[in-house]
Design an enzyme around this catalytic site. Structure first.
Site, PDB file in Angstrom:
ATOM      1  N   CYS A  87      56.712  74.483 -21.194  1.00  0.00           N
ATOM      2  CA  CYS A  87      57.517  74.057 -22.341  1.00  0.00           C
ATOM      3  C   CYS A  87      58.627  73.113 -21.895  1.00  0.00           C
ATOM      4  O   CYS A  87      58.937  72.134 -22.562  1.00  0.00           O
ATOM      5  CB  CYS A  87      58.113  75.265 -23.046  1.00  0.00           C
ATOM      6  SG  CYS A  87      56.866  76.495 -23.476  1.00  0.00           S
TER       7      CYS A  87
ATOM      8  N   SER B 248      47.137  61.396 -57.946  1.00  0.00           N
ATOM      9  CA  SER B 248      48.462  61.868 -58.356  1.00  0.00           C
ATOM     10  C   SER B 248      49.597  60.984 -57.858  1.00  0.00           C
ATOM     11  O   SER B 248      50.630  60.880 -58.521  1.00  0.00           O
ATOM     12  CB  SER B 248      48.658  63.316 -57.899  1.00  0.00           C
ATOM     13  OG  SER B 248      48.447  63.428 -56.514  1.00  0.00           O
TER      14      SER B 248
ATOM     15  N   GLY C 192      44.798  63.595 -51.281  1.00  0.00           N
ATOM     16  CA  GLY C 192      46.130  63.865 -50.771  1.00  0.00           C
ATOM     17  C   GLY C 192      46.818  62.661 -50.151  1.00  0.00           C
ATOM     18  O   GLY C 192      47.771  62.818 -49.383  1.00  0.00           O
TER      19      GLY C 192
HETATM   20  N1  3NM Z   1      37.877  63.010 -55.144  1.00  0.00           N
HETATM   21  P1  3NM Z   1      45.052  62.952 -55.114  1.00  0.00           P
HETATM   22  S1  3NM Z   1      39.648  64.171 -53.771  1.00  0.00           S
HETATM   23  C1  3NM Z   1      38.972  62.515 -57.278  1.00  0.00           C
HETATM   24  O1  3NM Z   1      37.381  64.213 -51.871  1.00  0.00           O
HETATM   25  C2  3NM Z   1      38.983  63.048 -55.923  1.00  0.00           C
HETATM   26  O2  3NM Z   1      35.967  63.224 -53.143  1.00  0.00           O
HETATM   27  C3  3NM Z   1      38.074  63.563 -53.965  1.00  0.00           C
HETATM   28  O3  3NM Z   1      43.647  63.213 -55.791  1.00  0.00           O
HETATM   29  C4  3NM Z   1      37.061  63.684 -52.915  1.00  0.00           C
HETATM   30  O4  3NM Z   1      45.120  61.494 -54.778  1.00  0.00           O
HETATM   31  C5  3NM Z   1      40.060  63.651 -55.312  1.00  0.00           C
HETATM   32  O5  3NM Z   1      46.022  63.318 -56.211  1.00  0.00           O
HETATM   33  C6  3NM Z   1      41.412  63.849 -55.863  1.00  0.00           C
HETATM   34  O6  3NM Z   1      45.144  63.857 -53.959  1.00  0.00           O
HETATM   35  C7  3NM Z   1      42.448  63.038 -55.115  1.00  0.00           C
END
Ligand code: 3NM
Ligand code: MG
Length: 522
Positions: free
Chosen positions: A446, A203, A176
């Site tokens: 608050c 991504s 992410g």
């Molecule tokens: N491995 P994006 S998370 C290939 O946590 C991969 O080991 C992960 O994709 C792990 O950059 C992941 O689109 C996908 O979030 C990361």
């Protein structure tokens, strides 16, 4: 073969050939564009294709990465890496074991390992991995069945372990990571721990319409501190004595009156009205705006944001996150009040999401709320939003907890109570002002958040002094109001309190600082 000691992990691309991510683009073209944009390491990850196709694609990719002097690693498949003669492999916890992979590929190969907890980090680091892919930082649709979402605090914890153990293994974080969070995650993860060597993304580059531009922007972001980093508390500020901080209080209060800074409140239904009146009384300009889409425009006005979780909803949470990001991008201060943080599973989770969703300049809450915000504390059960100290911890233990938290988050932490504790990770100041009527009227906690937001908006260069100024103004106004002969109880207290906040502000502007003699700060 390239010297693996000189590999730059700063922008690590993991490929994905599925239509959902790659779309109708060509993988080799995407990788070449990404390399032009500044990607420094490439992992070919394809969980579906047959071995023959994997080898063929990997050969084409290797020809491209070699042109750019960048290593190509193969996910999981030692045999494919050998067939292609590329620089190494990346192995997950369910793949071939590190020792066997090393035996097959030899010392010159780069071998990276996925790790998401201390045990995995320890095994891989002592087992001779060259780098670790640490994650999953944030939930991501790119990888199904990710084992655990560790957040930035989990990442900090694992990096902290590596620092303590003195391991030379390199690190990238994954899961992410994108242009909205890359700079912040890199900066935050470096607080108590070792800095990351880079970020790994799928991504954010592969799914981008323009992978070259996306890579170029990410490359810039991993190297550039986020906008708010310039005004976080310095060690010198954090280390001051009470007297050093107190000396600044009149200037802060005066500056609020001069500048009338915006206090942008995303607050709960119960306190909208009184919080706006308190903001006006201390000299700020309040806006009660709970819609996240507005935050970018409001952040441009140079004020501060208060996120008060008092009546959290799923939609509200998304609004908070949008606003938090907008203020972080603008470098504007954010005060977070995790109301009732430990009271329900929903609030515990929302608190975690907000703390992981951006940088918080001032974190303010009562004892159980603040303890819930500590890495160890997300399990703490709390009764109601007004839950008081349970008395099981000494003042020294609480002081240590707030100091550790402020060091971890590189911010100001305020733990309210009979004695309030305030720190920016150095000295812990104890403020002993206030009146019991404050605890008998709803929303006073608050409104303290609102007051502090006005102070940090006007005095962003020293958020610890600004926070202490807000606390003192607020709590001393309560004392003076409560002593008035027309105040008979909590009902008559409220208007008198607003009057005294206003009076103290005016007195300060006119050079009368007698109220400040009541300050009990040590
Ligand atoms: N491995 P994006 S998370 C290939 O946590 C991969 O080991 C992960 O994709 C792990 O950059 C992941 O689109 C996908 O979030 C990361
Ligand atoms: Mg794997």
């Amino acid at each position: 073969m390239m010297d693996k000691g000189s590999v730059d992990y700063s922008l690590y691309l993991v490929t994905d050939s599925t239509p959902a991510i790659l779309g109708d683009k060509d993988l080799c073209q995407v990788v070449e564009a990404a390399l032009k944009g500044g990607v420094t390491c490439v992992q070919f990850r394809d969980k579906k294709s047959d071995t023959g196709d994997l080898v063929a694609t990997a050969r084409r990719l290797h020809a491209i990465t070699q042109k750019y002097g960048v290593p190509l690693l193969i996910n999981d498949r030692v045999d494919v890496a050998q067939a292609v003669g590329c620089e190494g492999v990346h192995i997950g916890q369910d793949d071939i074991d590190l020792a066997t992979a090393r035996k097959i590929l030899g010392d010159r190969a780069i071998i990276g390992v996925t790790a998401s907890n201390i045990n995995e980090v320890h095994e891989a680091a002592t087992g001779g991995a060259d780098y670790l892919g640490i994650g999953t930082v944030f939930a991501t649709p790119t990888k199904e069945n990710t084992k655990s979402i560790i957040g930035v605090d989990g990442l900090q914890q694992l990096l902290g372990y590596l620092r303590t153990s003195g391991s030379p293994v390199k690190t990238v974080c994954i899961g992410g990571i994108n242009a909205t969070n890359a700079a912040r995650v890199v900066w935050q993860s470096a607080s108590l721990s070792r800095a990351l060597d880079g970020i790994a993304v799928v991504s954010a580059i592969v799914a981008a319409a323009d992978p070259e531009a996306a890579a170029r922007e990410l490359r810039r972001l991993v190297r550039t501190p986020p906008p708010f980093a310039a005004s976080v508390p310095t060690p010198a500020q954090a280390g001051r004595s009470a007297a050093g901080v107190l000396a600044l209080v009149p200037d802060v209060v005066r500056r609020v009156a001069e500048r009338r800074p915006l206090s942008h409140n995303m607050t709960n239904l119960v306190v909208q009205n009184i919080a706006a009146n308190v903001a006006l009384a201390v000299g700020a300009s309040p806006i009660m705006a709970n819609y996240g889409e507005e935050a970018r425009d409001l952040a441009a006005l140079g004020g501060a944001l208060v996120v008060n979780m008092g009546t959290v909803t799923p939609e509200g949470l998304q609004n908070y996150l949008k606003a938090l990001r907008a203020y972080n991008d603008a470098g504007g201060p954010v005060v977070f009040d995790p109301v009732g943080a430990g009271a329900t599973a929903v609030r515990r989770s929302a608190t975690k999401t907000i703390l992981n969703g951006g940088y918080i300049d001032v974190l303010k809450g009562n004892q159980s709320e603040i303890l819930t915000c500590t890495p160890a504390g997300s399990q703490t059960q709390q009764r109601g939003v007004d839950s008081a100290a349970d008395g099981s911890r000494s003042q020294a233990q609480l002081a240590a907890a707030v100091r550790d938290l402020a060091q971890l988050r590189r911010n100001v932490v305020v733990m309210t109570g009979k004695t309030d504790l305030v720190t920016a990770g150095g000295a812990v100041l104890a403020v002993d002002n206030g009146h019991e009527y404050l605890g008998m009227v709803t929303g006073t906690g608050c409104c303290l958040g609102t007051t502090v937001s006005a102070m940090v908006a006007a005095w962003p260069e020293d958020k610890l002094a600004a926070t202490v100024a807000g606390l003192l103004l607020y709590e001393i106004a309560a004392e003076i109001a409560a002593e008035r002969s027309d105040v008979k109880g909590p009902g008559t207290f409220v208007p008198a309190f607003l009057d005294e906040l206003y009076n103290m502000r005016q007195a300060t502007v006119n050079g009368d600082l007698s109220w400040l003699k009541r300050a009990r700060v040590s």
